[in-house]
Design an enzyme around this catalytic site. Structure first.
Site, mmCIF file in Angstrom:
data_model
loop_
_atom_site.group_PDB
_atom_site.id
_atom_site.type_symbol
_atom_site.label_atom_id
_atom_site.label_comp_id
_atom_site.label_asym_id
_atom_site.label_seq_id
_atom_site.Cartn_x
_atom_site.Cartn_y
_atom_site.Cartn_z
ATOM 1 C CG ASN A 158 -104.891 -44.162 50.025
ATOM 2 O OD1 ASN A 158 -104.425 -44.976 49.227
ATOM 3 N ND2 ASN A 158 -104.844 -42.861 49.804
ATOM 4 C CD GLU A 256 -100.206 -40.604 43.674
ATOM 5 O OE1 GLU A 256 -99.559 -40.054 44.602
ATOM 6 O OE2 GLU A 256 -101.261 -41.209 43.846
ATOM 7 C CB CYS A 289 -101.103 -39.480 48.359
ATOM 8 S SG CYS A 289 -102.188 -39.379 46.911
ATOM 9 C CD GLU A 461 -101.576 -42.964 37.464
ATOM 10 O OE1 GLU A 461 -102.617 -42.635 38.073
ATOM 11 O OE2 GLU A 461 -100.868 -43.927 37.792
#
Length: 487
Positions: A158, A256, A289, A461
């Site tokens: 994406n 993630e 997301c 992160e």
């Protein structure tokens, strides 16, 4: 003779793997198709476990030299990679738009500049990385961040290059070597990144790119005994498989994963702002997301919110993402669009009402959709659709809003619209999420931790959190006495 390049808008892209500083072709290929119009872009080398093993071997061989490279030199190379991204920004933008269907204007103005920024940020952060020595009963404690080893980085489709740079930049800055596996639906800019990194002076084998299907090469990477870190962005089921694959060697993982994030709109909010935030969730055709796909609106303003939302969403322009007038481009693949449509059809069959949208436009574009009359335990509320589909629920009191917001297995992000600072503080403290935005959305600073709670991920992160993951931290304790005089 096999064709090993393709051309996108005048930009030549090598379709082979990048392993050990060389281009290597596989015996078989897979077809890369543009989501914009279904045009075949070219045939891409299709990796097997043999190529995955070769890439890990190259990363292992290059690791001692890169790990021993002084921080200042590693930082210089990362800045040179950033310079290379800046020089090819327009090329990277058009290639990625053609490959994944996101807006060209967004790639030019925001995404590709952010790729360069990611490399610069971690280069500079590396030079500042440190911890003050501290004393324990006269003994000196000294903390250092040692490179961990070869890293397997697996990225989604994406936002391909930006998400790759979020992982590649800190891994390289830390002194590790990398095997990057881009998503099979969007492999092209990863290949261009390999070219840019080589021209920037990154030694052979420090960055390797292996293309192909995760089902065919993923396990070869994630179960490899020489891989010392695995970072993955993608779906929960795939993360479970990676965790099982990594378990025998206790390889540290960072995940993630998906989200089903809420947008809480309180009656005291700036309603125009709240509507703008809600409509923004259609960005990238809903394939984000972090998207706040569950709109929760306090009942006194729900009717007016829907009226303003419908008006604003109705002005969105859907079409070719290369046109600057377009607001929403295509979904990534017909198979993915089928998945989106299946969610909506099942929701409507269960009693949901489509205020707008609720249907596909053709085989690649799905109409922006808002569904009401949905129950909290409904599939459409509980599961990630990853398309331009939002749900709307109402609430009476603050406690109910928090309960609904936290009422899924996810915990990636949340957005709160309110005019009351005290309420914002109370509510955000109770929300289960890795990131909470108040009266804004998608403001992202690399100094901040990024990741999810519950099924939305493991680890963080960004900033020093990236170095904590990509390094083996070592503390050396030295006694104050006992040194011998060697003359």
């Amino acid at each position: 003779m096999p064709q090993h390049t393709l051309t996108v808008a005048g930009v030549t892209v090598d379709t082979r793997h990048w392993i050990g500083g060389e281009r290597l072709a596989s015996a078989t290929t897979f077809t890369d198709i543009s989501p914009i119009d279904g045009a075949v872009l070219g045939e891409i080398s299709r990796g097997t476990p043999a190529e995955a093993d070769a890439a890990v071997a190259a990363a292992r061989a290059a690791f001692p030299g890169w790990a021993a490279t002084p921080r200042t030199e590693r930082a210089r190379v990362l800045h040179a990679i950033a310079d290379g991204v800046d020089k090819r920004l327009d090329e990277l933008a058009i290639v990625e738009t053609t490959d994944n269907g996101a807006l060209l204007r967004s790639h030019r103005r925001g995404v590709m500049p952010r790729v360069a920024h990611n490399f610069r940020f971690f280069a500079d952060r590396l030079l500042a990385l440190g911890h003050e020595d501290f004393d324990t009963r006269g003994h000196r404690n000294h903390v250092r961040w040692d490179p961990a080893g070869p890293c397997a980085l697996i990225t989604p489709w994406n936002a391909p290059l930006m998400l790759e740079s979020w992982k590649v930049a800190p891994a390289l800055a830390a002194g590790n070597t990398v095997v990057l596996k881009p998503a099979e639906w969007t492999p092209l800019t990863a290949s261009l990144l390999a070219d840019i990194a080589a021209r920037a002076g990154l030694p052979a084998g420090v960055l390797n790119v292996v293309q192909g299907y995760g089902s065919e090469i993923g396990d070869a990477l994630t179960s490899h005994p020489d891989v010392r870190r695995i970072s993955f962005t993608g779906s929960v089921p795939t993360a479970r498989r990676i965790a099982a694959s990594a378990a025998p060697h206790l390889t540290p993982t960072s995940f993630e994963l998906g989200g089903k994030s809420p947008l809480l709109v309180f009656a005291d909010a700036d309603l125009d702002l709240a509507v703008a935030l809600a409509v923004e969730q259609y960005d990238n055709a809903g394939q984000v997301c972090l998207a706040a796909t569950r709109i929760l609106v306090q009942e006194p303003v729900a009717g007016e919110f829907v009226r303003r939302f419908t008006d604003r969403a109705g002005r969105l322009r859907q079409g070719d993402p290369r046109d600057d007038a377009t607001d929403i481009g295509p979904n990534i693949h017909p198979a993915h669009l089928d998945k989106i449509d299946g969610f909506v059809r099942r929701a409507v069959a269960a009693g949901a009402r489509a205020v707008i949208g609720g249907h596909r436009i053709d085989s690649r574009y799905y109409a922006p959709t808002l569904l009401t009359d949905v129950d909290q335990d409904a599939e459409i509320v509980q599961e990630e659709v990853f398309g331009p589909v939002l749900t709307l629920q109402t609430f009476q009191e603050e406690a109910e809003a928090v309960r609904l917001a936290n009422g899924t297995r996810f915990g990636l992000a949340a957005t709160v619209a309110t005019g009351d600072p005290a309420r914002a503080e109370r509510v955000t403290a109770q929300l289960v999420a890795g990131t909470v935005w108040v009266n804004c959305f998608f403001v992202r600073d690399l100094r901040a931790p990024f990741g999810g709670a519950r099924s939305s991920g493991v680890g963080r992160e960004g900033g020093d959190w990236s170095f904590d993951f990509f390094c083996d931290l070592k503390n050396t304790v030295t006694a104050p006495k006992g040194w011998q005089d060697h003359g």
